[in-house]
Design a protein around this motif. Structure first.
Motif, mmCIF file in Angstrom:
data_model
loop_
_atom_site.group_PDB
_atom_site.id
_atom_site.type_symbol
_atom_site.label_atom_id
_atom_site.label_comp_id
_atom_site.label_asym_id
_atom_site.label_seq_id
_atom_site.Cartn_x
_atom_site.Cartn_y
_atom_site.Cartn_z
ATOM 1 N N LYS A 199 0.825 -1.210 0.000
ATOM 2 C CA LYS A 199 0.000 0.000 0.000
ATOM 3 C C LYS A 199 0.858 1.258 0.000
ATOM 4 C CE LYS A 199 -3.469 2.295 2.883
ATOM 5 N NZ LYS A 199 -4.218 2.198 4.137
ATOM 6 N N HIS A 200 1.990 1.200 0.664
ATOM 7 C CA HIS A 200 2.861 2.374 0.792
ATOM 8 C C HIS A 200 4.071 2.316 -0.141
ATOM 9 C CE1 HIS A 200 0.562 4.053 4.118
ATOM 10 N NE2 HIS A 200 0.403 2.798 4.515
ATOM 11 N N ASN A 201 4.070 1.340 -1.065
ATOM 12 C CA ASN A 201 5.120 1.211 -2.079
ATOM 13 C C ASN A 201 6.522 1.148 -1.464
ATOM 14 O OD1 ASN A 201 5.890 0.848 -4.744
ATOM 15 N ND2 ASN A 201 6.331 3.023 -5.006
ATOM 16 N N VAL A 202 6.653 0.290 -0.466
ATOM 17 C CA VAL A 202 7.921 0.119 0.245
ATOM 18 C C VAL A 202 8.350 -1.333 0.113
ATOM 19 C CG1 VAL A 202 9.012 0.160 2.531
ATOM 20 C CG2 VAL A 202 7.408 1.958 1.893
ATOM 21 N N ARG A 203 9.613 -1.567 -0.147
ATOM 22 C CA ARG A 203 10.187 -2.915 -0.160
ATOM 23 C C ARG A 203 10.377 -3.343 1.282
ATOM 24 N NH1 ARG A 203 10.753 -4.781 -5.628
ATOM 25 N NH2 ARG A 203 10.506 -2.867 -6.798
ATOM 26 N N LEU A 204 10.125 -4.608 1.549
ATOM 27 C CA LEU A 204 10.172 -5.114 2.913
ATOM 28 C C LEU A 204 11.239 -6.200 3.019
ATOM 29 C CD1 LEU A 204 8.685 -5.029 5.677
ATOM 30 C CD2 LEU A 204 7.208 -6.820 4.796
ATOM 31 N N VAL A 205 12.122 -6.051 3.998
ATOM 32 C CA VAL A 205 13.141 -7.068 4.278
ATOM 33 C C VAL A 205 12.880 -7.573 5.695
ATOM 34 C CG1 VAL A 205 15.602 -7.575 4.511
ATOM 35 C CG2 VAL A 205 14.819 -5.915 2.794
ATOM 36 N N PRO A 206 12.280 -8.769 5.822
ATOM 37 C CA PRO A 206 12.046 -9.314 7.163
ATOM 38 C C PRO A 206 13.361 -9.720 7.830
ATOM 39 C CG PRO A 206 10.683 -10.415 5.517
ATOM 40 C CD PRO A 206 11.699 -9.606 4.784
ATOM 41 N N LEU A 207 13.482 -9.417 9.100
ATOM 42 C CA LEU A 207 14.651 -9.768 9.895
ATOM 43 C C LEU A 207 14.226 -10.896 10.827
ATOM 44 C CD1 LEU A 207 17.503 -9.270 11.035
ATOM 45 C CD2 LEU A 207 16.513 -7.445 12.430
ATOM 46 N N TRP A 208 14.650 -12.116 10.531
ATOM 47 C CA TRP A 208 14.224 -13.302 11.273
ATOM 48 C C TRP A 208 14.939 -13.383 12.609
ATOM 49 C CZ3 TRP A 208 10.539 -16.733 11.497
ATOM 50 C CH2 TRP A 208 10.748 -17.984 12.079
ATOM 51 N N PHE A 209 14.186 -13.288 13.695
ATOM 52 C CA PHE A 209 14.728 -13.489 15.029
ATOM 53 C C PHE A 209 14.379 -14.914 15.418
ATOM 54 C CE2 PHE A 209 15.108 -8.997 17.052
ATOM 55 C CZ PHE A 209 15.921 -8.608 16.015
ATOM 56 N N GLY A 210 15.343 -15.813 15.245
ATOM 57 C CA GLY A 210 15.121 -17.228 15.482
ATOM 58 C C GLY A 210 15.806 -17.714 16.736
ATOM 59 N N SER A 211 16.575 -18.810 16.612
ATOM 60 C CA SER A 211 17.223 -19.436 17.771
ATOM 61 C C SER A 211 18.150 -18.498 18.516
ATOM 62 C CB SER A 211 18.051 -20.650 17.330
ATOM 63 O OG SER A 211 17.232 -21.635 16.793
ATOM 64 N N TYR A 212 18.916 -17.731 17.777
ATOM 65 C CA TYR A 212 19.926 -16.884 18.401
ATOM 66 C C TYR A 212 19.643 -15.417 18.092
ATOM 67 C CZ TYR A 212 22.713 -21.167 18.393
ATOM 68 O OH TYR A 212 23.169 -22.432 18.554
ATOM 69 N N LYS A 213 19.759 -14.606 19.087
ATOM 70 C CA LYS A 213 19.801 -13.157 18.917
ATOM 71 C C LYS A 213 20.769 -12.698 19.974
ATOM 72 C CE LYS A 213 18.722 -8.951 17.773
ATOM 73 N NZ LYS A 213 19.956 -8.244 18.066
ATOM 74 N N ASN A 214 21.921 -12.256 19.543
ATOM 75 C CA ASN A 214 22.989 -11.885 20.463
ATOM 76 C C ASN A 214 23.372 -13.055 21.369
ATOM 77 O OD1 ASN A 214 22.956 -9.306 19.368
ATOM 78 N ND2 ASN A 214 21.442 -8.593 20.850
ATOM 79 N N GLY A 215 23.280 -14.280 20.802
ATOM 80 C CA GLY A 215 23.697 -15.476 21.528
ATOM 81 C C GLY A 215 22.682 -16.020 22.514
ATOM 82 N N HIS A 216 21.483 -15.453 22.544
ATOM 83 C CA HIS A 216 20.471 -15.893 23.499
ATOM 84 C C HIS A 216 19.212 -16.376 22.769
ATOM 85 C CE1 HIS A 216 22.878 -14.352 26.777
ATOM 86 N NE2 HIS A 216 23.039 -13.241 26.097
ATOM 87 N N PRO A 217 18.464 -17.284 23.402
ATOM 88 C CA PRO A 217 17.284 -17.867 22.754
ATOM 89 C C PRO A 217 15.985 -17.113 23.040
ATOM 90 C CG PRO A 217 17.687 -19.038 24.770
ATOM 91 C CD PRO A 217 18.786 -17.998 24.646
ATOM 92 N N HIS A 218 16.039 -15.804 23.203
ATOM 93 C CA HIS A 218 14.864 -15.053 23.631
ATOM 94 C C HIS A 218 13.698 -15.130 22.652
ATOM 95 C CE1 HIS A 218 17.307 -13.656 26.880
ATOM 96 N NE2 HIS A 218 18.155 -13.077 26.060
ATOM 97 N N TYR A 219 13.960 -15.414 21.387
ATOM 98 C CA TYR A 219 12.890 -15.428 20.394
ATOM 99 C C TYR A 219 12.533 -16.832 19.930
ATOM 100 C CZ TYR A 219 13.876 -10.521 20.588
ATOM 101 O OH TYR A 219 14.061 -9.250 21.042
ATOM 102 N N MET A 220 13.149 -17.842 20.550
ATOM 103 C CA MET A 220 12.748 -19.229 20.290
ATOM 104 C C MET A 220 11.349 -19.429 20.857
ATOM 105 S SD MET A 220 16.145 -21.439 21.281
ATOM 106 C CE MET A 220 15.250 -22.968 21.393
ATOM 107 N N PRO A 221 10.535 -20.252 20.212
ATOM 108 C CA PRO A 221 9.210 -20.544 20.774
ATOM 109 C C PRO A 221 9.322 -21.226 22.138
ATOM 110 C CG PRO A 221 9.376 -21.299 18.497
ATOM 111 C CD PRO A 221 10.752 -20.905 18.919
#
Length: 197
Positions: free
Chosen positions: A113-135
């Motif tokens: 709608k806003h004509n912007v390209r989107l780059v998703p940043l996947w926060f998976g198993s590791y983020k700064n060495g920690h599992p804070h975004y793991m399910p």
């Protein structure tokens, strides 16, 4: 300072890779894969077969999931054409094999709608060495998804890089989040998951 063509080529390759692996903008027909071209000793990133200058920003509402709708008018005001927005694995796959595309679909619709390209940043198993975004279902099963061990053999707050089940689950979640909706060319992910940053 002189920039060598190899350095320039590498930098442009990284940018093109982000777009080649993905552009999550509305597309009614299959568009060509973004690529880097060289002509007369110069390099250019082509998106939709036209030179593309990334005027990008990382979403500043990180931590707010989903991002607030107010970001889109702000991006338009700044004349941004590309935005990187976090996708949190714990929210995307709250139960094993149960994927919630609602937020990703809304992000795609808003970007279109806003004509912007989107780059998703996947926060998976590791983020700064920690599992804070793991399910949570992974965090609560340390036998199947073990943590790394310190020098004394004690578990630390970081998934083990040798846990095949963790890597497989992270890759599966990332692949599922990167599905190509409605004829989109592809998706671009920066990976803060297993094997990522």
């Amino acid at each position: 300072m002189k920039i060598t063509s190899a350095v320039l080529r590498s930098a442009l390759a990284v940018l093109a890779g982000a777009f080649a692996v993905a552009t999550l903008q509305a597309q009614t027909k299959v568009r060509p894969v973004p690529r880097i071209v060289q002509k007369n000793g110069r390099f250019a990133l082509l998106v939709d077969d036209a030179p593309f200058l990334i005027m990008g920003i990382e979403d500043l509402t990180m931590g707010d999931w989903p991002p607030r709708p107010a970001i889109w008018p702000a991006l338009e005001y700044m004349h941004v054409n590309t935005v990187e927005i976090a996708v949190y694995w714990q929210d995307f796959e709250p139960q094993p094999g149960k994927y919630d595309y609602a937020v990703i679909d809304r992000l795609l619709a808003d970007a279109r709608k806003h004509n912007v390209r989107l780059v998703p940043l996947w926060f998976g198993s590791y983020k700064n060495g920690h599992p804070h975004y793991m399910p949570d279902w992974m965090k609560l099963d340390p036998v199947r998804y073990p943590h790394a061990l310190d020098q004394k053999g004690q578990a630390v707050d970081s998934p083990s890089p040798f846990a095949t089940a963790s890597l497989d689950a992270d890759k599966r979640g990332l692949r599922r989040s990167a599905r190509t909706p409605e004829g989109s060319r592809s998706t671009a992910h920066r990976n803060h998951g297993a094997g990522g940053e």
